[in-house]
Design an enzyme around this catalytic site. Structure first.
Site, mmCIF file in Angstrom:
data_model
loop_
_atom_site.group_PDB
_atom_site.id
_atom_site.type_symbol
_atom_site.label_atom_id
_atom_site.label_comp_id
_atom_site.label_asym_id
_atom_site.label_seq_id
_atom_site.Cartn_x
_atom_site.Cartn_y
_atom_site.Cartn_z
ATOM 1 N N VAL A 77 0.852 -1.182 0.000
ATOM 2 C CA VAL A 77 0.000 0.000 0.000
ATOM 3 C C VAL A 77 0.889 1.233 0.000
ATOM 4 C CG1 VAL A 77 -2.091 -0.972 0.943
ATOM 5 C CG2 VAL A 77 -0.224 -0.440 2.477
ATOM 6 N N GLN A 79 2.462 5.015 0.507
ATOM 7 C CA GLN A 79 2.627 5.969 1.611
ATOM 8 C C GLN A 79 1.727 7.176 1.354
ATOM 9 O OE1 GLN A 79 6.724 7.137 1.892
ATOM 10 N NE2 GLN A 79 6.555 7.642 4.050
ATOM 11 N N SER A 116 9.336 -2.569 -0.836
ATOM 12 C CA SER A 116 8.176 -2.019 -0.131
ATOM 13 C C SER A 116 8.603 -1.366 1.181
ATOM 14 C CB SER A 116 7.163 -3.131 0.171
ATOM 15 O OG SER A 116 6.829 -3.817 -1.005
ATOM 16 N N ASN A 117 7.962 -0.277 1.529
ATOM 17 C CA ASN A 117 8.293 0.446 2.762
ATOM 18 C C ASN A 117 7.411 0.057 3.934
ATOM 19 O OD1 ASN A 117 10.499 2.182 2.274
ATOM 20 N ND2 ASN A 117 9.205 3.393 0.901
ATOM 21 N N VAL A 119 11.200 -0.142 4.305
ATOM 22 C CA VAL A 119 11.964 -1.188 3.623
ATOM 23 C C VAL A 119 12.839 -2.019 4.562
ATOM 24 C CG1 VAL A 119 13.920 0.279 2.936
ATOM 25 C CG2 VAL A 119 13.286 -1.674 1.532
ATOM 26 N N SER A 140 16.308 -2.481 -0.657
ATOM 27 C CA SER A 140 16.911 -1.342 -1.378
ATOM 28 C C SER A 140 17.480 -0.329 -0.387
ATOM 29 C CB SER A 140 15.896 -0.676 -2.300
ATOM 30 O OG SER A 140 14.713 -0.360 -1.596
ATOM 31 N N ASP A 145 18.829 7.224 -0.887
ATOM 32 C CA ASP A 145 19.301 8.330 -0.038
ATOM 33 C C ASP A 145 20.764 8.630 -0.354
ATOM 34 O OD1 ASP A 145 16.876 8.086 2.111
ATOM 35 O OD2 ASP A 145 17.606 6.150 1.463
ATOM 36 N N HIS A 165 31.892 9.793 -3.563
ATOM 37 C CA HIS A 165 31.780 8.490 -2.886
ATOM 38 C C HIS A 165 31.380 8.775 -1.446
ATOM 39 C CE1 HIS A 165 33.571 7.031 -6.497
ATOM 40 N NE2 HIS A 165 34.504 7.959 -6.356
ATOM 41 N N HIS A 172 16.347 3.556 6.100
ATOM 42 C CA HIS A 172 15.835 4.356 4.980
ATOM 43 C C HIS A 172 14.645 5.107 5.555
ATOM 44 C CE1 HIS A 172 14.274 5.718 1.205
ATOM 45 N NE2 HIS A 172 13.212 4.943 1.280
HETATM 46 P P1 ADP Z 1 4.085 2.122 -4.953
HETATM 47 O O1 ADP Z 1 4.064 3.604 -5.180
HETATM 48 O O2 ADP Z 1 4.774 1.710 -3.688
HETATM 49 O O3 ADP Z 1 4.531 1.341 -6.143
HETATM 50 P P2 ADP Z 1 1.389 1.373 -5.686
HETATM 51 O O4 ADP Z 1 0.134 1.445 -4.879
HETATM 52 O O5 ADP Z 1 1.522 2.166 -6.946
HETATM 53 O O6 ADP Z 1 2.554 1.731 -4.661
HETATM 54 O O7 ADP Z 1 1.692 -0.147 -6.054
HETATM 55 C C1 ADP Z 1 1.569 -1.211 -5.182
HETATM 56 C C2 ADP Z 1 1.035 -2.391 -5.985
HETATM 57 O O8 ADP Z 1 1.036 -3.540 -5.142
HETATM 58 C C3 ADP Z 1 -0.394 -2.189 -6.496
HETATM 59 O O9 ADP Z 1 -0.412 -2.333 -7.902
HETATM 60 C C4 ADP Z 1 -1.175 -3.312 -5.802
HETATM 61 O O10 ADP Z 1 -2.183 -3.869 -6.631
HETATM 62 C C5 ADP Z 1 -0.077 -4.323 -5.533
HETATM 63 N N1 ADP Z 1 -0.433 -5.261 -4.488
HETATM 64 C C6 ADP Z 1 -1.016 -5.005 -3.280
HETATM 65 N N2 ADP Z 1 -1.190 -6.156 -2.604
HETATM 66 C C7 ADP Z 1 -0.716 -7.160 -3.385
HETATM 67 C C8 ADP Z 1 -0.613 -8.577 -3.255
HETATM 68 N N3 ADP Z 1 -1.048 -9.197 -2.168
HETATM 69 N N4 ADP Z 1 -0.084 -9.272 -4.282
HETATM 70 C C9 ADP Z 1 0.366 -8.658 -5.383
HETATM 71 N N5 ADP Z 1 0.299 -7.337 -5.572
HETATM 72 C C10 ADP Z 1 -0.233 -6.588 -4.597
#
Ligand code: ADP
Length: 310
Positions: A77, A79, A116-117, A119, A140, A145, A165, A172
């Site tokens: 999800v 941020q 994912s954060n 992270v 990552s 940063d 460097h 993060h």
């Molecule tokens: P970010 O900016 O971090 O990339 P996004 O909301 O654009 O965030 O992307 C997160 C993606 O992760 C979305 O496309 C969402 O459908 C996907 N996602 C969420 N839960 C799951 C899951 N259980 N399995 C696979 N993909 C998922």
């Protein structure tokens, strides 16, 4: 190398696009809960391939990850404006449980690259769920940063970021530590370089750069809701270091046995990254204040991680 990307949102797709443009993969497979999105991202990026390097870009279910050498985990999800990375924790940890099980069923020999954060915590969660060697579960971390630090220092010194460097260590996020003491421009310390060209790194300049690095994500989120290009390029950089066994020195996050007296915590330090994942971890020379800040950062992360398991 076949690269899987689970989570075809902004970060996952930016990573796929950067990989395609850099020639960082022979095959890229997108997987997302939202199948239509995964297909659309794959097709869009596939249409950039004729302008870049040969690469097959597709979307599929988890079984399509079969044979992947590395899988980027960018599901989760997003941020929200003003939301700290640590507050994303519980929402994203839940998603990871299901995702990692499915990834390893399809690709048991893969390396995991966590995006994912928050992270560092997600890297620790991924290690715990996967049971893999810690060297093969890479977050990552502060790769971005560090890039921001180099970019701002390079801007002040009037040189390419590539000639700077310098590393950002620890979390993060808010408690990250800019390692000034050992920062170099070419082979000079940044202070010596700055003196020689008549642009001294005064306390004010350093404070401005520190703030610029630390607040970068918040500032971008205010303007466009999220950040994706910088991290996408950073993820592609890590994949290439692994794929080509480059043994590049990158600041990435793995669960580390001991940092400043804090044990078993995922955070970023300069690490040698190659085909086996993280091959070595370096201990930078730090000012006392930097060492204390790194310890505080490690403690913050350790506390959060133990709240999750506790
Ligand atoms: P970010 O900016 O971090 O990339 P996004 O909301 O654009 O965030 O992307 C997160 C993606 O992760 C979305 O496309 C969402 O459908 C996907 N996602 C969420 N839960 C799951 C899951 N259980 N399995 C696979 N993909 C998922």
């Amino acid at each position: 190398m076949k690269v899987g990307i689970v989570g075809a949102g902004m970060v996952g797709s930016a990573a796929g696009y950067a990989l395609a443009l850099r020639g960082g993969a022979s095959e890229i497979v997108f997987v997302d809960l939202n199948e239509k999105l995964a297909v659309a991202q794959a097709e869009d990026i596939a249409h950039a391939v004729p302008f870049a390097h040969p690469c097959k870009v597709t979307a599929g279910g988890y079984d399509a990850l079969d044979g992947a050498g590395i899988v980027i985990l960018s599901a989760g999800v997003a941020q929200k404006p003003g939301e700290s990375r640590l507050s994303l924790l519980s929402r994203n940890a839940e998603v990871f449980g299901k995702v990692i099980e499915s990834v390893l069923k399809a690709a048991p020999d893969t390396m995991l690259l966590v995006a994912s954060n928050p992270v560092d915590i997600m890297t620790e969660v991924a290690l715990r769920i996967s049971g893999l060697d810690p060297a093969r579960v890479i977050g990552s971390g502060t790769i971005l940063d560090t890039a921001r630090f180099r970019s701002l220092l390079g801007g002040h010194l009037g040189i390419a970021a590539q000639s700077v460097h310098a590393y950002v260590l620890g979390e993060h996020g808010d408690s990250e530590v800019l390692a000034w003491r050992d920062a170099r421009a070419g082979s000079e310390t940044v202070d010596s370089f700055a003196q020689q060209i008549g642009r001294p790194l005064t306390d004010d300049v350093k404070a401005r750069i520190d703030e610029g690095v630390r607040r970068a994500a918040y500032k971008i989120i205010e303007g466009k809701g999220a950040t994706w290009y910088g991290i996408g390029a950073g993820l592609a950089r890590i994949v290439q270091a692994v794929r080509d066994d480059q043994r590049a020195v990158l600041s990435v996050s793995i669960v580390t046995p001991e940092v400043q007296g804090v044990t078993d915590v995922a955070l970023s330090l300069p690490r040698v990254v190659g085909a086996g994942g993280v091959l070595h971890t370096l201990t930078p020379a730090l000012e006392d204040s930097e060492a204390a800040a790194l310890r505080a950062s490690a403690e913050t992360l350790k506390d959060t991680a133990s709240q999750l398991t506790g």
